[in-house]
Design an enzyme around this catalytic site. Structure first.
Site, PDB file in Angstrom:
ATOM      1  N   MET A 171      -3.465  -7.542   5.886  1.00  0.00           N
ATOM      2  CA  MET A 171      -3.795  -6.247   6.465  1.00  0.00           C
ATOM      3  C   MET A 171      -5.139  -6.293   7.179  1.00  0.00           C
ATOM      4  O   MET A 171      -5.315  -5.714   8.258  1.00  0.00           O
ATOM      5  CB  MET A 171      -3.819  -5.182   5.370  1.00  0.00           C
ATOM      6  CG  MET A 171      -3.919  -3.763   5.889  1.00  0.00           C
ATOM      7  SD  MET A 171      -2.367  -3.132   6.574  1.00  0.00           S
ATOM      8  CE  MET A 171      -1.504  -2.683   5.062  1.00  0.00           C
ATOM      9  N   GLN A 210       6.242  -8.408   4.164  1.00  0.00           N
ATOM     10  CA  GLN A 210       5.990  -8.081   2.766  1.00  0.00           C
ATOM     11  C   GLN A 210       7.211  -8.357   1.894  1.00  0.00           C
ATOM     12  O   GLN A 210       7.090  -8.840   0.769  1.00  0.00           O
ATOM     13  CB  GLN A 210       5.543  -6.618   2.667  1.00  0.00           C
ATOM     14  CG  GLN A 210       4.195  -6.375   3.329  1.00  0.00           C
ATOM     15  CD  GLN A 210       3.904  -4.892   3.576  1.00  0.00           C
ATOM     16  OE1 GLN A 210       4.821  -4.081   3.678  1.00  0.00           O
ATOM     17  NE2 GLN A 210       2.627  -4.553   3.682  1.00  0.00           N
ATOM     18  N   GLU A 235       7.943   0.127  11.787  1.00  0.00           N
ATOM     19  CA  GLU A 235       6.939  -0.940  11.743  1.00  0.00           C
ATOM     20  C   GLU A 235       7.551  -2.196  11.141  1.00  0.00           C
ATOM     21  O   GLU A 235       8.410  -2.143  10.260  1.00  0.00           O
ATOM     22  CB  GLU A 235       5.705  -0.482  10.951  1.00  0.00           C
ATOM     23  CG  GLU A 235       5.955  -0.040   9.528  1.00  0.00           C
ATOM     24  CD  GLU A 235       5.765  -1.142   8.513  1.00  0.00           C
ATOM     25  OE1 GLU A 235       5.304  -2.221   8.905  1.00  0.00           O
ATOM     26  OE2 GLU A 235       6.095  -0.921   7.340  1.00  0.00           O
ATOM     27  N   ALA A 236       7.104  -3.347  11.642  1.00  0.00           N
ATOM     28  CA  ALA A 236       7.710  -4.624  11.242  1.00  0.00           C
ATOM     29  C   ALA A 236       6.970  -5.298  10.107  1.00  0.00           C
ATOM     30  O   ALA A 236       7.453  -6.292   9.564  1.00  0.00           O
ATOM     31  CB  ALA A 236       7.759  -5.564  12.453  1.00  0.00           C
ATOM     32  N   CYS A 249       0.820  -1.208   0.000  1.00  0.00           N
ATOM     33  CA  CYS A 249       0.000   0.000   0.000  1.00  0.00           C
ATOM     34  C   CYS A 249       0.855   1.260   0.000  1.00  0.00           C
ATOM     35  O   CYS A 249       0.375   2.334  -0.358  1.00  0.00           O
ATOM     36  CB  CYS A 249      -0.948   0.002   1.195  1.00  0.00           C
ATOM     37  SG  CYS A 249      -0.115   0.001   2.803  1.00  0.00           S
ATOM     38  N   GLY A 251     -12.113  -7.002   4.005  1.00  0.00           N
ATOM     39  CA  GLY A 251     -10.917  -7.682   3.535  1.00  0.00           C
ATOM     40  C   GLY A 251     -10.395  -8.623   4.602  1.00  0.00           C
ATOM     41  O   GLY A 251     -10.365  -8.271   5.792  1.00  0.00           O
ATOM     42  N   GLY A 304      -7.323 -10.447   4.211  1.00  0.00           N
ATOM     43  CA  GLY A 304      -5.919 -10.775   3.968  1.00  0.00           C
ATOM     44  C   GLY A 304      -5.064 -10.389   5.160  1.00  0.00           C
ATOM     45  O   GLY A 304      -5.567 -10.227   6.283  1.00  0.00           O
ATOM     46  N   SER A 339       9.677   3.316   6.081  1.00  0.00           N
ATOM     47  CA  SER A 339       8.231   3.101   6.172  1.00  0.00           C
ATOM     48  C   SER A 339       7.495   4.377   6.546  1.00  0.00           C
ATOM     49  O   SER A 339       8.069   5.289   7.143  1.00  0.00           O
ATOM     50  CB  SER A 339       7.923   2.017   7.212  1.00  0.00           C
ATOM     51  OG  SER A 339       8.462   0.780   6.831  1.00  0.00           O
TER      52      SER A 339
END
Length: 464
Positions: A194, A120, A114-115, A50, A190, A192, A109
């Site tokens: 996220m 990803q 953030e991990a 994203c 959604g 997935g 990021s």
């Protein structure tokens, strides 16, 4: 073979441009195939999230590789390369390694530290491996990048707040809803990675009741059951919207799911006294249609808005410590790379020496047929021993020198002096498991460490 990183992120491009560049899972293998089919691209990994779309490639020449990658990205975006130029950044050779490691460490990021980016990157690497587009060079780069990311989180407090894009977005949402999400009905669109993170975070913050919807009903049901939420079919989206205060939208749809019509109908059924309906659009391409933001009673927080608000990262000391780790790891990787580059040349030199010895021993056998087998063997051992001793110190020294900055010139000199033909290194046949972690005018690219001149030599083919 050199490394080249080309891409766009929240720092350089608006969501509209990232939407154009975004590659869906259904198109990922095809796009990787197109990349490694280009004349100057030998290997490729593609990261599409994203917040960023990036290509990491092993190329046989800078200018040719850049042109090939930009052509594929422009085709993906359905736009001429000149239209993308102001949004793309380019990192070459050492700068490419530094960029990939900084991305893995969370320094690049939107929410610094953030991990989620590690997962990803891991997925992008595995996908490229499955598509046979990642060869030896990118295999080593991605493996090390994942280790660097893990080290950054293990040895520093850069992720002390435990934030991700989802938690940062929900923090912004809380500011629009009296500062607290506890007891607020919420929905996640959604199921997935996220979406799952969205449900988990909302649950931890005490929001509820929680509702999950997804095009694939089975995944929505499984995710909802894991957190005591309700699963509703996508056909009931309007009704579900009318009952909640917060929506986290994170699907992989190529068209908006929350259209102006859908949201307008939901607002008509919703009690206006409850406050605004906050829509968190964390998808690229966008899940919330552009016209929704203009509706009364709706607050839309998308990637563009988050990028403008989230200017502050973690404590400067933590970021500086991670930067030091990255710098150390980059130099270690470059040292390994320089040493790896000279190894085939050393092998070719020793092979040339063995060929000379073999030819001379064969000539001796023809001239002195009276030698016994024992005598021939002793002569062979002696000659081989002399050659190995003569080559030992120079080859050890050239490996040492090659590991230093500028060391690649020594391998080139050896090849020139001895007229050595060094074959292209074959890609790895298998890739071991990676570290698991928790959840116009000429385009004016932003270029780092780009050579002034370049001998662009087309690749003989992709990693496959």
């Amino acid at each position: 073979m050199k490394l080249l990183a080309v891409g766009a992120s929240h720092r350089t491009a608006p969501v509209a441009t990232l939407e154009q560049l975004a590659v869906t899972p259904a198109d990922l293998t095809r796009t990787l195939d197109r990349l490694v089919a280009q004349p100057y691209v030998a290997e490729a990994v593609l990261v599409s999230t994203c917040n960023r779309v990036e290509v990491y490639a092993a190329v046989t020449g800078f200018h040719g590789g850049l042109g090939d990658i930009c052509a594929v990205l422009a085709e993906q975006a359905g736009a001429p390369p000149a239209a993308l130029a102001n949004h793309l950044y380019v990192h070459y050779d050492a700068a490419a390694v530094d960029h990939v490691f900084r991305v893995a460490a969370g320094l690049d990021s939107m929410v610094v530290g953030e991990a989620q980016i590690l997962g990803q990157l891991r997925d992008a690497y595995h996908w490229a491996s499955g598509a046979d587009s990642a060869g030896r060079l990118l295999h080593e780069l991605m493996q090390q990048a994942l280790r660097v990311g893990k080290r950054a989180h293990a040895e520093t407090n850069i992720d002390r707040a435990g934030q991700s894009v989802v938690t940062a977005a929900l923090d912004l949402a809380a500011g629009l809803l009296d500062g607290d999400l506890a007891g607020r009905p919420a929905m996640v669109v959604g199921a997935g990675a996220m979406g799952s993170l969205g449900v988990a975070t909302l649950s931890r913050l005490g929001a509820g009741p929680l509702t999950v919807t997804n095009r694939g009903a089975d995944r929505a049901v499984r995710l909802a059951e894991s957190y005591g939420a309700n699963a509703v079919p996508m056909a009931e989206l309007v009704d579900a919207l009318s009952t909640v205060d917060i929506v986290v939208a994170a699907t992989a749809a190529t068209e908006p799911v929350l259209t102006r019509d859908v949201v307008t109908r939901a607002l008509a059924r919703r009690d206006a006294d409850r406050g605004p309906l906050v829509l968190l659009d964390l998808a690229v391409p966008r899940d919330v249609e552009a016209g929704v933001a203009g509706l009364a009673g709706v607050e839309v927080i998308d990637i563009d808005r988050m990028a403008a608000i989230l200017a502050d990262g973690p404590a400067a000391a933590d970021a500086a410590e991670v930067s030091r780790i990255v710098t150390t790891e980059v130099e270690a990787f470059l040292s390994w790379l320089r040493g790896a580059d000279v190894a085939p040349t050393v092998a070719a030199l020793r092979g040339r020496a063995d060929d000379v010895v073999t030819a001379e021993l064969r000539r001796l056998a023809q001239r002195r047929p009276d030698f016994s087998d024992d005598q021939r063997a002793e002569v062979a051992r002696t000659v081989h021993r002399v050659v190995q001793r003569l080559l030992h110190q120079p080859t050890v020294r050239v490996r040492q020198l090659a590991a230093e900055p500028g060391g690649d010139q020594y391998a080139a000199l050896l090849r020139e002096l001895f007229d050595l033909e060094v074959p292209q290194t074959s890609p790895v046949d298998t890739v071991p498991d990676v570290v698991e972690v928790d959840p116009a005018g000429r385009p004016s690219f932003e270029v780092a460490d780009v050579p002034v001149t370049d001998s662009d030599v087309p690749s003989t083919g992709g990693a496959r």
